[in-house]
Design an enzyme around this catalytic site. Structure first.
Site, PDB file in Angstrom:
ATOM      1  N   GLY B  54    -120.556   4.210 -29.532  1.00 10.92           N
ATOM      2  CA  GLY B  54    -119.396   5.070 -29.310  1.00 10.92           C
ATOM      3  C   GLY B  54    -118.109   4.399 -29.741  1.00 10.92           C
ATOM      4  N   SER B  55    -117.118   5.201 -30.107  1.00 14.23           N
ATOM      5  CA  SER B  55    -115.807   4.666 -30.463  1.00 14.23           C
ATOM      6  C   SER B  55    -114.977   4.449 -29.187  1.00 14.23           C
ATOM      7  CB  SER B  55    -115.097   5.613 -31.424  1.00 14.23           C
ATOM      8  OG  SER B  55    -115.788   5.653 -32.656  1.00 14.23           O
ATOM      9  N   GLY B  56    -113.799   3.847 -29.358  1.00 13.26           N
ATOM     10  CA  GLY B  56    -112.948   3.541 -28.219  1.00 13.26           C
ATOM     11  C   GLY B  56    -113.065   2.092 -27.784  1.00 13.26           C
ATOM     12  N   HIS B  57    -113.905   1.321 -28.515  1.00  7.99           N
ATOM     13  CA  HIS B  57    -114.098  -0.099 -28.214  1.00  7.99           C
ATOM     14  C   HIS B  57    -113.616  -0.979 -29.367  1.00  7.99           C
ATOM     15  CE1 HIS B  57    -116.607   1.361 -24.988  1.00  7.99           C
ATOM     16  NE2 HIS B  57    -117.477   1.888 -25.829  1.00  7.99           N
ATOM     17  N   LYS B 105    -126.309  -1.882 -28.209  1.00 11.68           N
ATOM     18  CA  LYS B 105    -125.904  -2.080 -26.815  1.00 11.68           C
ATOM     19  C   LYS B 105    -126.810  -1.211 -25.940  1.00 11.68           C
ATOM     20  CE  LYS B 105    -121.429  -1.031 -27.175  1.00 11.68           C
ATOM     21  NZ  LYS B 105    -121.509  -0.448 -28.536  1.00 11.68           N
ATOM     22  N   ASP B 110    -127.602   5.363 -27.227  1.00  6.77           N
ATOM     23  CA  ASP B 110    -127.719   4.464 -28.375  1.00  6.77           C
ATOM     24  C   ASP B 110    -129.171   4.092 -28.626  1.00  6.77           C
ATOM     25  OD1 ASP B 110    -124.989   4.428 -28.948  1.00  6.77           O
ATOM     26  OD2 ASP B 110    -124.602   2.747 -27.600  1.00  6.77           O
ATOM     27  N   HIS B 219    -117.056   1.929 -20.411  1.00  7.03           N
ATOM     28  CA  HIS B 219    -116.718   3.342 -20.545  1.00  7.03           C
ATOM     29  C   HIS B 219    -116.079   3.839 -19.256  1.00  7.03           C
ATOM     30  CE1 HIS B 219    -120.296   2.451 -22.996  1.00  7.03           C
ATOM     31  NE2 HIS B 219    -119.626   3.089 -23.910  1.00  7.03           N
TER      32      HIS B 219
END
Lengths: 335, 335
Positions: B54-57, B105, B110, B219
């Site tokens: 996921g994005s945001g990391h 991860k 995922d 998250h």
């Protein structure tokens, strides 16, 4: 609530200690008075480059010490100018055979303290000159005696000066060139939330919902007015036009800094960057070099700033010349 | 109030576009489906290294593509797994003569999507194996079927695997080694304020004043309990002891990651780092390599995480081997 994890009194010293532990090959920490010097420099360099100012803007300035950029950085406490004794000692340590160049953001405290240190250096027989960075167009107002604030452009000026110093220029040539770099740079910053106040916790100022502080300073200086959020695309187009319009010389080819003010994510900054590039492309402006990330924050403010520097002849070589600092690496060209 | 500046639907694609513009020498952007590949790799490398999530990391994973680290990164939307088609295409593009290694991860989405992509790759005749990163000790609970979450250790595992891949190891050797790297790593994270919710604005969860979410996920997964803030020195000592105690092997020599969760300043992270080093030194643990900064954030959460990896024989060479990515540079040893 205080969202900062700053240990009470010695936050800045501890942080510099942590940084020096991270880069023992690059940095030497001096504690009394407190400053950082680089362990390596290009032997061609004849002038030591020294910068500094209040803390809370990291990686500025400590993260830019190393070959190709600064020879010393002098930190004050959070948002407070360093003492002239720190600047004096750091400058003596960092001076080259042609002396020392001070790179100073345009704030009254910094001007005074770097000024006293410069007097003391001259008394020691060390030549010294100053480059004043004053890029923030939000403070470009004839009624302000102090002039424009120094903000994001400081990184660009420090990198350009590092590249220029490594060509072996003397003090006067370098100081004059640095002043041209600063003069060719303008910035504007926007915030959606203030930074946490390190003294009392909580937001340093309140913004109504869906409102932006347009023209905010890197210490949380308020703008003339808060504006309704026009949406990111319109905001970026407006900022781009405003910065382009404020540049003293026609901007055919520019350096671009998209800078996070602390709590703004890389995801956002790179999206903003893509939008800025579209806007510049439409206006016929070529981006010759760029930097995107959190380089000159205001503690944990949510927001970003946009800086453009109109490139003069030969300046791109200074931008692209090798550098290796904690926050900035330009590799040698591949052989 | 929404403190994020995310453009509505295409934030991730725009951000990748911005990143590719920043590093045209390193990165190639693919849009349908969306992923990034590196333009250069060590010719000795026989296995393509592919990660994603996921994005945001950010900078994870896109900021770690380049020689010495990843060959491709596959972004999902914010906090959402990428589609298996993205992973499949990126893996085909990045595969080496010995195939592809997926670094994943440990989250259900995922695992599923990388798993489907792996089946498709095998159907294409491309050998593939997986290294699962599951370092978060806050989720080390026999009652959790999914096991420990993957968090900060991902960066350390990706760098170690990059160094190992550049020695020319084959797929099985590399996958087995990667699993050892992940097994030797544990992390814990603490937050003083939640990230902004990208969908509805405002804080994703509320924390009472002077309270810490101890054991928070990247998250915004809540911890078992919120704790009163014990002060930074006690907090760091406790975290250090807890991570050391969770490592499966005795930690004589370690890699250390002090990671910002988004809105935590470098000033704070380096101060935390100095405290961690003091704590480790007291406990007789040697820090052989380290990384301090915002590498695996949870959007704009205020907080930090601490990761330790017990070093096995020869691993430090993998850590110190040259790498050049947007977020991570290790220079060639000076000649």
């Amino acid at each position: 609530m205080n969202r900062l994890f700053l240990p009470a009194d010695n936050a800045v010293e501890r942080a510099l200690q942590g940084l020096a532990l991270t880069h023992p090959d690059l940095l030497e920490l001096h504690r009394d008075p407190l400053y950082l010097t680089g362990r390596r420099r290009n032997p061609a360099r004849r002038v030591g480059l020294v910068s500094g100012g209040g803390s809370g803007h990291e990686p500025l300035h400590s993260g830019f010490v190393g070959p190709g950029m600064l020879d010393a950085a002098v930190p004050g406490r959070v948002f407070a100018s360093p003492h002239n004794r720190q600047i004096h000692e750091a400058s003596k340590k960092a001076a080259g055979p042609d002396g020392v160049l001070h790179i100073v953001k345009n704030y009254t405290g910094d001007r005074i303290n770097f000024g006293i240190a410069a007097e003391r250096l001259r008394a020691d027989g060390i030549p010294v000159r100053r480059v004043l960075v004053d890029d923030d167009l939000a403070t470009d107002d004839a009624s302000t005696a102090t002039g424009r604030r120094g903000t994001g452009a400081t990184v660009l000026v420090e990198k350009l000066l590092g590249g220029a110093a490594d060509t072996g220029l003397g003090l006067d040539e370098l100081a004059d060139l640095g002043t041209l770099f600063a003069d060719a740079s303008r910035s504007v910053a926007v915030a959606a939330r203030a930074q946490t106040s390190p003294s009392r916790g909580g937001e340093a100022f309140e913004l109504p919902d869906n409102t932006l502080e347009y023209g905010v300073g890197i210490h949380g200086e308020r703008a003339a007015e808060a504006l309704p959020n026009p949406g990111l695309e319109d905001l970026v187009a407006h900022m781009t036009d405003q910065v382009l319009g404020a540049l003293p010389h026609a901007a055919d080819s520019v350096l671009l800094l998209v800078n996070g003010l602390g709590a703004t994510t890389l995801l956002e900054l790179q999206a903003v960057h893509a939008l800025v590039c579209e806007a510049l492309d439409k206006r016929g402006v070529h981006v010759a070099g760029r930097l995107v990330g959190t380089y000159v924050p205001a503690l944990d403010m949510s927001g970003f700033s946009l800086t453009l520097t109109t490139l003069g002849a030969g300046w791109l070589d200074f931008w692209n010349s090798p550098a290796h600092t904690p926050a900035f690496t330009v590799l040698e060209p591949t052989r």
